[in-house]
Motif scaffolding. Structure first.
Motif, PDB file in Angstrom:
ATOM      1  N   ASP A   1     -25.868 -26.947  53.366  1.00 61.08           N
ATOM      2  CA  ASP A   1     -26.365 -27.084  52.005  1.00 61.08           C
ATOM      3  C   ASP A   1     -25.716 -26.103  51.043  1.00 61.08           C
ATOM      4  O   ASP A   1     -25.360 -24.980  51.408  1.00 61.08           O
ATOM      5  N   THR A   2     -25.616 -26.524  49.803  1.00 65.66           N
ATOM      6  CA  THR A   2     -25.071 -25.704  48.738  1.00 65.66           C
ATOM      7  C   THR A   2     -25.999 -24.542  48.439  1.00 65.66           C
ATOM      8  O   THR A   2     -27.217 -24.696  48.420  1.00 65.66           O
ATOM      9  N   GLN A   3     -25.405 -23.381  48.183  1.00 67.60           N
ATOM     10  CA  GLN A   3     -26.173 -22.228  47.723  1.00 67.60           C
ATOM     11  C   GLN A   3     -26.166 -22.220  46.197  1.00 67.60           C
ATOM     12  O   GLN A   3     -25.120 -22.421  45.570  1.00 67.60           O
ATOM     13  N   TYR A   4     -27.320 -21.958  45.608  1.00 73.27           N
ATOM     14  CA  TYR A   4     -27.466 -21.887  44.156  1.00 73.27           C
ATOM     15  C   TYR A   4     -27.710 -20.434  43.774  1.00 73.27           C
ATOM     16  O   TYR A   4     -28.581 -19.780  44.355  1.00 73.27           O
ATOM     17  N   PHE A   5     -26.956 -19.959  42.792  1.00 73.70           N
ATOM     18  CA  PHE A   5     -26.945 -18.546  42.458  1.00 73.70           C
ATOM     19  C   PHE A   5     -27.716 -18.246  41.180  1.00 73.70           C
ATOM     20  O   PHE A   5     -27.740 -19.056  40.239  1.00 73.70           O
ATOM     21  N   GLY A   6     -28.306 -17.062  41.157  1.00 74.26           N
ATOM     22  CA  GLY A   6     -28.895 -16.533  39.944  1.00 74.26           C
ATOM     23  C   GLY A   6     -27.823 -15.925  39.045  1.00 74.26           C
ATOM     24  O   GLY A   6     -26.654 -15.856  39.421  1.00 74.26           O
ATOM     25  N   PRO A   7     -28.205 -15.445  37.856  1.00 76.63           N
ATOM     26  CA  PRO A   7     -27.237 -14.932  36.887  1.00 76.63           C
ATOM     27  C   PRO A   7     -26.734 -13.526  37.199  1.00 76.63           C
ATOM     28  O   PRO A   7     -25.768 -13.078  36.586  1.00 76.63           O
ATOM     29  N   GLY A   8     -27.369 -12.834  38.122  1.00 75.41           N
ATOM     30  CA  GLY A   8     -26.885 -11.523  38.533  1.00 75.41           C
ATOM     31  C   GLY A   8     -27.589 -10.356  37.853  1.00 75.41           C
ATOM     32  O   GLY A   8     -28.166 -10.489  36.780  1.00 75.41           O
ATOM     33  N   THR A   9     -27.539  -9.204  38.538  1.00 78.94           N
ATOM     34  CA  THR A   9     -28.016  -7.928  37.996  1.00 78.94           C
ATOM     35  C   THR A   9     -26.876  -6.933  38.095  1.00 78.94           C
ATOM     36  O   THR A   9     -26.347  -6.698  39.186  1.00 78.94           O
ATOM     37  N   ARG A  10     -26.497  -6.361  36.948  1.00 82.10           N
ATOM     38  CA  ARG A  10     -25.433  -5.347  36.949  1.00 82.10           C
ATOM     39  C   ARG A  10     -26.073  -3.976  37.056  1.00 82.10           C
ATOM     40  O   ARG A  10     -26.808  -3.558  36.159  1.00 82.10           O
ATOM     41  N   LEU A  11     -25.806  -3.297  38.173  1.00 83.15           N
ATOM     42  CA  LEU A  11     -26.412  -1.990  38.457  1.00 83.15           C
ATOM     43  C   LEU A  11     -25.354  -0.908  38.444  1.00 83.15           C
ATOM     44  O   LEU A  11     -24.306  -1.029  39.081  1.00 83.15           O
ATOM     45  N   THR A  12     -25.646   0.164  37.705  1.00 84.40           N
ATOM     46  CA  THR A  12     -24.773   1.339  37.680  1.00 84.40           C
ATOM     47  C   THR A  12     -25.570   2.544  38.164  1.00 84.40           C
ATOM     48  O   THR A  12     -26.677   2.778  37.682  1.00 84.40           O
ATOM     49  N   VAL A  13     -25.020   3.275  39.123  1.00 85.06           N
ATOM     50  CA  VAL A  13     -25.655   4.481  39.646  1.00 85.06           C
ATOM     51  C   VAL A  13     -24.806   5.684  39.254  1.00 85.06           C
ATOM     52  O   VAL A  13     -23.630   5.776  39.624  1.00 85.06           O
ATOM     53  N   LEU A  14     -25.408   6.584  38.477  1.00 83.12           N
ATOM     54  CA  LEU A  14     -24.663   7.750  37.970  1.00 83.12           C
ATOM     55  C   LEU A  14     -25.187   9.052  38.567  1.00 83.12           C
ATOM     56  O   LEU A  14     -26.369   9.136  38.909  1.00 83.12           O
TER      57      LEU A  14
END
Lengths: 113, 117
Positions: free
Chosen positions: A100-113
């Motif tokens: 089956d096809t995987q359906y993706f979310g829009p993503g989370t951009r995480l930066t660790v400083l």
């Protein structure tokens, strides 16, 4: 039908902080996945779940934890953030796990400083 | 172990010309092959997949891909490129051997397609 939703869209963490990335799907899919995407590296599987209450490690699970208490939700937990966890995180779901096809979310951009 | 390779980091093509984005794979069983597209700041969108049957697979937005078992390839093609096709394209493979760790989807590193007007 919203598909796969993720929150937050962006987050900046300090080293050692913790956070949970949320993922929800409304397609009644059994399988859910967490990936991280680093530049030039494609997507790497962190954890996956084949149903509520069942999770397993992917290629790069260190530093992360997951739980799956319901069919709809699959949160990803970072306990002690490190700069190496700076990445874009994608949640995905599929009805079954093989063809089956995987359906993706829009993503989370995480930066660790 | 299963793997997938996209040998080109970037493909440049003029609008209206045919385009090809290359993908080769390695699996121990029968391959299940997928193409996804990612537009800037967006998640991956499914384009097409090969599971079994006809080697030429047609997908969304006029894209197609040809499964070639002898060359272990699954190249993405489109007869006439559009500027709006400019995006990052990912090939992915899953080993058809049932059960356990071999069922994970492995992604290539991506190919950036740039279509010039």
């Amino acid at each position: 039908n919203a598909g796969v939703t993720q929150t937050p869209k962006f987050r900046i963490l300090k080293i050692g902080q913790s956070m949970t990335l949320q993922c929800t799907q409304d397609m009644n899919h059994n399988y859910m996945y967490w990936y991280r995407q680093d530049p030039g590296m494609g997507l790497k599987l962190i954890y996956y779940s084949v149903g509520a209450g069942i999770t397993d490690k992917g290629e790069v699970p260190n530093g992360y934890n997951v739980s799956r208490s319901t069919t709809e939700d699959f949160p990803l937990r970072l306990e002690l953030a490190a700069p190496s966890q700076t990445s874009v995180y994608f949640c995905a779901s599929s009805l079954t796990g093989v063809t089956d096809t995987q359906y993706f979310g829009p993503g989370t951009r995480l930066t660790v400083l | 172990a299963q793997s997938v390779a996209q040998p080109e980091d970037q493909v440049n093509v003029a609008e209206g010309n045919p385009l090809t984005v290359k993908c080769t794979y390695s699996v121990s069983g029968n391959p299940y092959l997928f193409w996804y597209v990612q537009y800037p700041n967006r998640g991956l969108q499914f384009l097409l997949k090969y599971i079994t049957g006809d080697n030429l697979v047609k997908g969304s937005y006029g894209f197609e891909a040809e499964f070639n078992k002898s060359q272990t390839s699954f190249h993405l093609k489109k007869p006439s490129a559009l500027v709006s096709d400019s995006a990052l394209y990912f090939c992915a493979v899953r080993d058809g051997v049932y059960g356990g760790a071999t069922n994970k989807l492995i992604f290539g590193t991506g190919t950036l397609l740039a279509v010039q007007p």
